[in-house]
Design a protein around this motif. Structure first.
Motif, mmCIF file in Angstrom:
data_model
loop_
_atom_site.group_PDB
_atom_site.id
_atom_site.type_symbol
_atom_site.label_atom_id
_atom_site.label_comp_id
_atom_site.label_asym_id
_atom_site.label_seq_id
_atom_site.Cartn_x
_atom_site.Cartn_y
_atom_site.Cartn_z
ATOM 1 N N THR A 171 41.677 -8.812 43.072
ATOM 2 C CA THR A 171 40.841 -9.926 42.771
ATOM 3 C C THR A 171 41.360 -10.590 41.273
ATOM 4 O O THR A 171 41.504 -9.654 40.492
ATOM 5 N N TYR A 172 40.876 -11.687 41.193
ATOM 6 C CA TYR A 172 41.107 -12.642 40.028
ATOM 7 C C TYR A 172 39.644 -12.805 39.383
ATOM 8 O O TYR A 172 38.973 -13.429 39.929
ATOM 9 N N PHE A 173 39.393 -11.931 38.458
ATOM 10 C CA PHE A 173 37.974 -12.142 37.793
ATOM 11 C C PHE A 173 38.223 -12.974 36.609
ATOM 12 O O PHE A 173 39.082 -13.157 35.694
ATOM 13 N N ARG A 174 37.098 -13.727 36.510
ATOM 14 C CA ARG A 174 36.877 -14.911 35.698
ATOM 15 C C ARG A 174 36.500 -14.111 34.348
ATOM 16 O O ARG A 174 35.606 -13.540 34.261
ATOM 17 N N VAL A 175 37.065 -14.615 33.113
ATOM 18 C CA VAL A 175 36.745 -14.165 32.046
ATOM 19 C C VAL A 175 36.592 -15.217 30.950
ATOM 20 O O VAL A 175 37.059 -16.427 31.227
ATOM 21 N N GLY A 176 35.948 -15.035 30.049
ATOM 22 C CA GLY A 176 35.426 -16.190 28.869
ATOM 23 C C GLY A 176 36.590 -16.380 27.982
ATOM 24 O O GLY A 176 37.127 -17.613 27.722
ATOM 25 N N ASP A 177 37.276 -15.309 27.729
ATOM 26 C CA ASP A 177 38.486 -15.575 26.842
ATOM 27 C C ASP A 177 39.306 -14.152 26.689
ATOM 28 O O ASP A 177 38.660 -12.906 26.132
ATOM 29 N N PRO A 206 40.579 1.838 25.347
ATOM 30 C CA PRO A 206 40.600 0.704 26.364
ATOM 31 C C PRO A 206 41.698 -0.147 26.423
ATOM 32 O O PRO A 206 42.546 -0.322 25.596
ATOM 33 N N ILE A 207 41.907 -0.976 27.640
ATOM 34 C CA ILE A 207 43.027 -1.657 27.649
ATOM 35 C C ILE A 207 43.065 -3.061 27.033
ATOM 36 O O ILE A 207 41.594 -3.613 27.232
ATOM 37 N N VAL A 208 43.613 -3.293 26.223
ATOM 38 C CA VAL A 208 43.567 -4.812 25.649
ATOM 39 C C VAL A 208 44.686 -5.577 25.894
ATOM 40 O O VAL A 208 46.016 -5.005 26.073
ATOM 41 N N VAL A 209 44.703 -6.877 26.552
ATOM 42 C CA VAL A 209 45.533 -7.886 26.676
ATOM 43 C C VAL A 209 46.132 -8.799 25.842
ATOM 44 O O VAL A 209 45.123 -9.594 25.429
ATOM 45 N N ASN A 210 47.224 -8.368 25.534
ATOM 46 C CA ASN A 210 47.682 -9.441 24.207
ATOM 47 C C ASN A 210 49.291 -9.929 24.635
ATOM 48 O O ASN A 210 49.778 -10.337 23.910
ATOM 49 N N ALA A 211 49.733 -9.514 25.967
ATOM 50 C CA ALA A 211 51.006 -10.179 26.283
ATOM 51 C C ALA A 211 50.844 -9.759 27.949
ATOM 52 O O ALA A 211 49.994 -9.281 28.380
ATOM 53 N N GLU A 212 52.085 -10.202 28.615
ATOM 54 C CA GLU A 212 52.046 -10.172 30.155
ATOM 55 C C GLU A 212 51.862 -8.626 30.251
ATOM 56 O O GLU A 212 52.403 -7.662 29.708
ATOM 57 N N TRP A 251 50.149 -13.772 31.464
ATOM 58 C CA TRP A 251 50.287 -14.347 30.032
ATOM 59 C C TRP A 251 50.803 -15.818 30.077
ATOM 60 O O TRP A 251 51.104 -16.490 31.075
ATOM 61 N N ALA A 252 51.410 -16.410 29.060
ATOM 62 C CA ALA A 252 51.738 -17.591 28.930
ATOM 63 C C ALA A 252 52.941 -18.143 29.669
ATOM 64 O O ALA A 252 53.029 -19.177 30.344
ATOM 65 N N ALA A 253 54.203 -17.474 29.593
ATOM 66 C CA ALA A 253 55.402 -17.822 29.934
ATOM 67 C C ALA A 253 55.379 -17.617 31.392
ATOM 68 O O ALA A 253 55.701 -18.679 32.222
ATOM 69 N N THR A 254 54.839 -16.631 32.088
ATOM 70 C CA THR A 254 54.927 -16.507 33.516
ATOM 71 C C THR A 254 53.948 -17.355 34.192
ATOM 72 O O THR A 254 54.239 -17.686 35.285
ATOM 73 N N ALA A 265 45.727 -20.855 32.228
ATOM 74 C CA ALA A 265 44.692 -20.127 33.059
ATOM 75 C C ALA A 265 44.842 -18.898 32.672
ATOM 76 O O ALA A 265 43.609 -17.990 32.999
ATOM 77 N N TYR A 266 45.787 -18.163 32.112
ATOM 78 C CA TYR A 266 46.074 -16.743 31.867
ATOM 79 C C TYR A 266 44.827 -16.255 30.782
ATOM 80 O O TYR A 266 44.215 -15.291 30.673
ATOM 81 N N THR A 267 44.340 -17.279 29.989
ATOM 82 C CA THR A 267 43.115 -16.959 28.905
ATOM 83 C C THR A 267 41.874 -16.896 29.534
ATOM 84 O O THR A 267 40.777 -16.196 28.899
#
Ligand code: TA6
Length: 301
Positions: A171-177, A206-212, A251-254, A265-267
């Protein structure tokens, strides 16, 4: 979108309607007490779910998704089956298996006493599937829509030999940011880092995403929670028939390398997937079945 001939057999007044969706694929539109959803019959894929009162969809669906035979639809809940990830036998068969890029059948719909609506879709083995995966099976997805969304993916072994199964509700969940997202419930759980040769790692907090990120968690402790401060909501994921999970953000490059995603889209997305992945292999004996489930509940912060 125009109405569809499948309505003659499957429409349920006020609850289930089939329309011709993008690419000409039949799309089931489900209206239930507490929520509504759209499910593509191609790929057996939920593309949208909205709980009543929620301004935003639960799902991320790419603006550039392909709707074409043989291609996967980027967004919603692609079904990875009967293997998760690359071809386990290294024969060059498609990543994530044979279910997400083929037409399924609509099997039926039902309105429950409490106002929830279940729609069932599936497909069985054929000369085409046996040429790629030589087993007899029936695969069925039950999508139950109400104040929550519940997916149940049942694999029946209709043949005479056992087969190994890995799979995922991707599942691809929609997030605001993405910068304001935390994923809870996997603290200190051992994961295999797909971006580091499947090195075994774990992390507190908790998991924080700031890279691929592409991690296969090898055990579940309970619910996984996506906390999304920008949309002011938490999504609780309850898994069943599963002892692994995947957290993925390109993330951005992939993202830039994927023709079916726009650059930012990754944001706006995160995949938190209920799986049977890596060592979490299910052996399905002849005449037996296995059901993988995920229920998504949206809560406030
Ligand atoms: O679930 C994570 C993952 O397996 C990643 O490794 C990444 O490849 C992703 O799925 C998306 O795969 P796709 O084939 O849909 O582009």
């Amino acid at each position: 979108m125009t109405t569809h001939p499948l309505n003659a057999a499957f429409a349920i007044k006020d609850h289930l309607k089939i329309v011709e969706g993008p690419g000409g694929f039949p799309m089931a539109e489900i209206t239930a007490k507490g929520g509504s959803a759209r499910v593509s019959v191609y790929a057996g894929q939920v593309l949208s779910y909205r709980a009543d009162g929620q301004a935003e969809d639960l799902m991320f669906l790419s603006e550039k998704a392909y709707y074409a035979p043989g291609k996967a639809i980027k967004g919603g809940t692609p079904i990875c089956w009967p293997w998760f990830g690359p071809d386990p036998e290294g024969k060059g068969r498609p990543g994530h298996g044979i279910a997400r890029n083929r037409m399924w059948e609509l099997l039926g719909g039902e309105v429950h006493k409490d106002g929830r609506v279940t729609v069932r879709l599936g497909f069985g083995d054929s000369a085409e599937t046996r040429a790629v995966w030589p087993h007899a099976f029936f695969l069925e997805l039950a999508v139950t829509v109400g104040p929550t969304l519940r997916l149940a993916l049942t694999t029946r072994n209709t043949g005479a030999e056992a087969f190994p199964l890995t799979q995922g509700l991707h599942t691809y969940f929609r997030v605001g940011d993405i910068a304001q997202v935390q994923v809870r419930g996997l603290e200190d759980v051992l994961y295999l880092d797909n971006l580091d040769k499947c090195a075994k790692k774990s992390a507190p907090g908790p998991i924080v995403v700031n890279a691929e990120m592409d991690r296969i968690y090898t055990a579940l402790k309970g619910d996984m929670i996506i906390e999304d401060r920008a949309l002011g909501r938490r999504i609780a994921i309850t898994s069943g028939g599963s002892n692994s999970a995947v957290v993925w953000n390109p993330w951005a490059a992939t993202t830039a390398s994927m023709a079916d995603l726009v650059p930012d889209a990754y944001t706006r997305m995160i995949c938190v997937e209920t799986t049977n992945a890596k060592a979490d292999v299910i052996d399905v004996a002849p005449g037996q079945q296995h059901t993988l489930t995920a229920e998504y509940v949206i809560k406030g912060i």
